[in-house]
Write a protein that holds these residues in place. Sequence first.
Motif, PDB file in Angstrom:
ATOM      1  N   PRO A 171       0.833  -1.196   0.000  1.00 59.62           N
ATOM      2  CA  PRO A 171       0.000   0.000   0.000  1.00 59.62           C
ATOM      3  C   PRO A 171       0.875   1.257   0.000  1.00 59.62           C
ATOM      4  O   PRO A 171       1.888   1.307   0.711  1.00 59.62           O
ATOM      5  N   LEU A 172       0.511   2.245  -0.791  1.00 54.69           N
ATOM      6  CA  LEU A 172       1.304   3.471  -0.891  1.00 54.69           C
ATOM      7  C   LEU A 172       0.707   4.546   0.008  1.00 54.69           C
ATOM      8  O   LEU A 172      -0.480   4.552   0.308  1.00 54.69           O
ATOM      9  N   GLY A 173       1.575   5.473   0.428  1.00 52.47           N
ATOM     10  CA  GLY A 173       1.122   6.573   1.274  1.00 52.47           C
ATOM     11  C   GLY A 173       0.815   6.153   2.700  1.00 52.47           C
ATOM     12  O   GLY A 173       0.078   6.823   3.416  1.00 52.47           O
ATOM     13  N   LYS A 174       1.358   5.010   3.113  1.00 58.03           N
ATOM     14  CA  LYS A 174       1.101   4.526   4.476  1.00 58.03           C
ATOM     15  C   LYS A 174       2.402   4.489   5.277  1.00 58.03           C
ATOM     16  O   LYS A 174       3.484   4.365   4.723  1.00 58.03           O
ATOM     17  N   MET A 175       2.286   4.561   6.588  1.00 56.32           N
ATOM     18  CA  MET A 175       3.459   4.452   7.460  1.00 56.32           C
ATOM     19  C   MET A 175       3.999   3.025   7.382  1.00 56.32           C
ATOM     20  O   MET A 175       3.242   2.061   7.462  1.00 56.32           O
ATOM     21  N   ALA A 176       5.299   2.923   7.220  1.00 57.96           N
ATOM     22  CA  ALA A 176       5.892   1.600   7.136  1.00 57.96           C
ATOM     23  C   ALA A 176       7.213   1.592   7.891  1.00 57.96           C
ATOM     24  O   ALA A 176       7.847   2.638   8.073  1.00 57.96           O
ATOM     25  N   THR A 206       6.729   0.900  19.567  1.00 54.98           N
ATOM     26  CA  THR A 206       7.580   2.094  19.626  1.00 54.98           C
ATOM     27  C   THR A 206       7.633   2.759  18.254  1.00 54.98           C
ATOM     28  O   THR A 206       7.447   3.967  18.130  1.00 54.98           O
ATOM     29  N   VAL A 207       7.874   1.944  17.231  1.00 59.49           N
ATOM     30  CA  VAL A 207       8.013   2.461  15.874  1.00 59.49           C
ATOM     31  C   VAL A 207       6.738   3.183  15.419  1.00 59.49           C
ATOM     32  O   VAL A 207       6.779   4.264  14.858  1.00 59.49           O
ATOM     33  N   PHE A 208       5.612   2.572  15.685  1.00 58.43           N
ATOM     34  CA  PHE A 208       4.349   3.134  15.187  1.00 58.43           C
ATOM     35  C   PHE A 208       3.581   3.921  16.248  1.00 58.43           C
ATOM     36  O   PHE A 208       2.463   4.362  16.013  1.00 58.43           O
ATOM     37  N   GLN A 209       4.148   4.078  17.426  1.00 53.57           N
ATOM     38  CA  GLN A 209       3.499   4.785  18.537  1.00 53.57           C
ATOM     39  C   GLN A 209       2.093   4.249  18.780  1.00 53.57           C
ATOM     40  O   GLN A 209       1.101   4.948  18.605  1.00 53.57           O
ATOM     41  N   ALA A 261      12.516  -7.548   7.011  1.00 53.55           N
ATOM     42  CA  ALA A 261      11.063  -7.468   7.098  1.00 53.55           C
ATOM     43  C   ALA A 261      10.589  -6.056   6.830  1.00 53.55           C
ATOM     44  O   ALA A 261      11.336  -5.100   6.988  1.00 53.55           O
ATOM     45  N   VAL A 262       9.342  -5.970   6.402  1.00 53.78           N
ATOM     46  CA  VAL A 262       8.682  -4.680   6.267  1.00 53.78           C
ATOM     47  C   VAL A 262       7.332  -4.829   6.949  1.00 53.78           C
ATOM     48  O   VAL A 262       6.656  -5.835   6.770  1.00 53.78           O
ATOM     49  N   VAL A 263       6.953  -3.855   7.760  1.00 52.26           N
ATOM     50  CA  VAL A 263       5.606  -3.844   8.312  1.00 52.26           C
ATOM     51  C   VAL A 263       4.966  -2.538   7.892  1.00 52.26           C
ATOM     52  O   VAL A 263       5.558  -1.476   8.045  1.00 52.26           O
ATOM     53  N   ILE A 264       3.802  -2.622   7.293  1.00 51.10           N
ATOM     54  CA  ILE A 264       3.119  -1.416   6.825  1.00 51.10           C
ATOM     55  C   ILE A 264       1.826  -1.283   7.612  1.00 51.10           C
ATOM     56  O   ILE A 264       1.037  -2.228   7.685  1.00 51.10           O
ATOM     57  N   ARG A 265       1.635  -0.115   8.205  1.00 56.22           N
ATOM     58  CA  ARG A 265       0.431   0.100   8.991  1.00 56.22           C
ATOM     59  C   ARG A 265      -0.693   0.505   8.062  1.00 56.22           C
ATOM     60  O   ARG A 265      -0.615   1.520   7.372  1.00 56.22           O
TER      61      ARG A 265
END
Lengths: 612, 110
Positions: free
Chosen positions: A194-199, A221-224, A246-250
Motif C-alpha cells: 500500500p502506498l502513502g502509508k506508514m511503514a 515504539t516504531v508506530f506509537q 522485514a517490512v511492516v506497513i500500517r
Amino acid sequence: MATKILAGVDIGNSSTEVAIAKVVDEKANFLSEHLVKTTGIKGTVDNVKGIGMALREAAKKADIQILDIDIIRLNDAVPVIGDLAMDLISETIITESSMIGHNPDTPGGAGLGVGITVLVDQMFDAAVRGLDYIVVIPKPFDYEWAAHWINKAEKDGISITGAIVQKDDGVLIHNRLHKPIPIVDEVSLIEKVPLGKMAAIEVALPGHVIRTLSNPYGLSTVFQLNPEQTKQIALVAKALVGNRSAVVIRTPQGEVVERKIEAGRIKLAGTNNKQLEVSINDGAGEIMRTYDNLGDLLDVKGETGTNVGGMFNGLRHDLAELTGQSPNEIKISDFLAVDAIIPTSISGSMAGELSMESGVALASMVKTNKVPVQKVAALLEQELGVRVEIGGIEAEMAILGSLTTPGTRKPIVILDMGGGSTDAAMMNETGKITSSHLAGAGDMVTMLINSELALGDKELAERIKKNPLGKVMSLFHMQLEDGTILFSETPFPPHTFGKVVIREESGLTPLTIKASMDKIRDIRRSAKRRVFVTNVLRALKRVVPTGNLKHLSFVVMVGGSALDFEIPQMLTEELGKYGIVAGFANIRGTEGPRNAVATGLVLSSVKEEVLK
Amino acid sequence: MSIRAIYIPILYNSHLDPIKLRVVCCGLEEEGVPFLLQGREDQKNYIELGADAAAMSPLQVGIGIDQEGKVCVHHEKLKQETPYLEDTLQNARSMGQNAARLVKGLPLSL
C-alpha cells in the motif's frame, strides 16, 4: 517321497510379498521370493494383478513355471482398513495485508527505517519536506536509475529511510547510494504494497535476525501504538520472528486476528456404555491419555460442525466407500492422534510467507467383516489355474515366519510395522497367540513429513522418509547428516550445488525447500518417533497379559517399516528402557525383516502335513 | 607482506562491446564478490578463456566470454575442456551470480 511346490502370498497395505518353496516330505526348501507394490486396496480383487506379477517374478527366479506350483496359500488379510486426516486448529489471518517478512539472500544495507511508502518515480511530486519516506521500486526500474533518483532526492532535501525492491537488486542499489539505507529486495508481489502509508523496514546484518519488528514492543515504539493496538499487532511480530529482513506497513483499517478455529471435541465410546469427551485443542497427548483411560474403544465421533467433526466424517465416508458399507455402520476401532505443525500461507502476504500453525493428524481404522479374501482367492485360482487356499491368521503366520530368525524361540513377541498399521502379536510357550492392530504407521509418517516441510509432494516426502540426507558443500565434497564429509572424485552436478540432497542409491535429488539439513532431519526423525514410538508402546501393552512392558523380554520387528534405516534403532533404544531386547528380524536368516508372513504361510502348511 | 587481492577474473574477447559485460558484473556485485575484468586479444574460445581465468583466480573460479557472447563459469579443479556452467550473454546476470555463489557455497540459480 511326496514333492510339492508351495507358494505363500502375503497381501499387505502397501506391498505384496511371495515366497516359493519346494516341500519334500516335511522339509521346506525355499527357492525364491519377490515383492511388488500392492495393487488396489488390501483384500480386494484388484490385488490379483499384483499377486500375479509377484508370482511370475518369483517363479522366474526359481526357474519354474507358474503351473509347476501345486498350491498357493493366501493370507487371511486382517479385516482392518485405515485412513489418514490432518487439519488446522489455529490460523493467523492478517487482513489488509500489512507485512513482508522473508529472507532474500542478499538484501541491501542494514538497520531500521521508518517512513511513508512512495513509488520511486512519484517521489518528487508526492514528498513533503520534513517527513521520512520509504521508496517502492517495482521491476521496470533499473538499479542505476533508482539509485540515481534516490541520491538526487536526498540532495533535494527529501528524507529517504529505506527501500522495497521487486528485483534482486538490493546490494546493487545500496552500493550506489551516498547515504546507506536498509533495502529489502525480491518482494515478488510488490504491487500489493500500500502506498502513502506508514511503514517500517528492517534488515539485519548477515547471520543475524531482525530484532525490532519481530518484537511487539518494538513495533509499538516504531508506530506509537496504544496497548490495545499493540495487542493486535503482536501477531505480526510473531510471524516475523527469525527473519533476516522485514517490512511492516500500517494500514489503519487493517486487522490482524488469530482465529482459534472451532476445532471441536471428540467423543469416545467404550464398552459398558462408558463415554469420554476430549477437546482437540488440548493436543494429541491429552487425547491419547483420554483414550487410555477409556480402555476398549467401540467408536469415535467428532462434534458436528467443527473441524474434527469434518475429519472423522471424511474418514467414515472414505472407509464406507472402501468397504461398501453405509457410513452409519462404520465403527472406528482404533485411532492415533499426533500433534503436527502445518505451515500455512498467510492470507494477504506479499512474499509467500508461511506461518507455522498447530494442527493435529489422525490415523484411524475400522474393522470390517466384508473383506472379500475368498473372492480374491477364487479369481486368482481362475486366472492362474493353480489351486489357491486361504491360510491361517495373519498374526500367526507372521510369528511362524519370524521364528525362522536365528536366535529366536517361543515365547516371542513380534511387531509388524507396515504402511497402514502397526500390529503386535505374542505367542506364549504353549503356542497361544494374542494380537493387536493399531492405526498409524509408515503412511502417517509420510503425511507428517509432507505437511511439516510444506512439500506438497507425497512421493518426495516418501523419499525423504526412506533416505539419509547430505549437503553439497563444494564441487567435490558433501557433508553428511552425522557431520562427516564425503569426497567425490567427479564434481557434483550444478543443480545440486549448495543444496540439501536426498542420497539414494540411484543418485542425488536436490531439495528446493530452504530448510537446513538439520531441520529436515529433525522433522523426519520426529515424525517417525511420534508415530512409531507411540504406537509400538500402545501395541505391546495390549498383547502383554499383565499390561506391563517390563514383563517382556524379546521383541522381533518385521514389516516394511522395520527396513527403515533409523526406525528399528529408535525402537531398540526406546524399548531398551523397559529392559526389552528388540531388533529387526532376519527371516530364514537371509531375508531381513521382509517376507515373514509369506514364509509363515508355507511353513504352516508343512506343519499340517506333518500332523497328517 | 601485502594482502593478496581476492576476486573472480572475467576474461573476455576484447572485440566484445564492454557494455555487454555490465550485466555479468552486476550479478557478481549483488552477491558481494569482487571481480577483475580483463580483455584478451588472442583467438581463444570461451571455454579456454574460462579455464585461463580459473587458473589465475585466487578463488579458483573464473569466467570466460568469447566474441559471440558465449559464457562459461570454470573452476580450477575441473578438466580444462569441461566448464561447470555454460550459457550465453542473455543469461549473463545469473552467470555472474552463479560464479559468486560457487565461491560462497550457495545454491545456484538455474
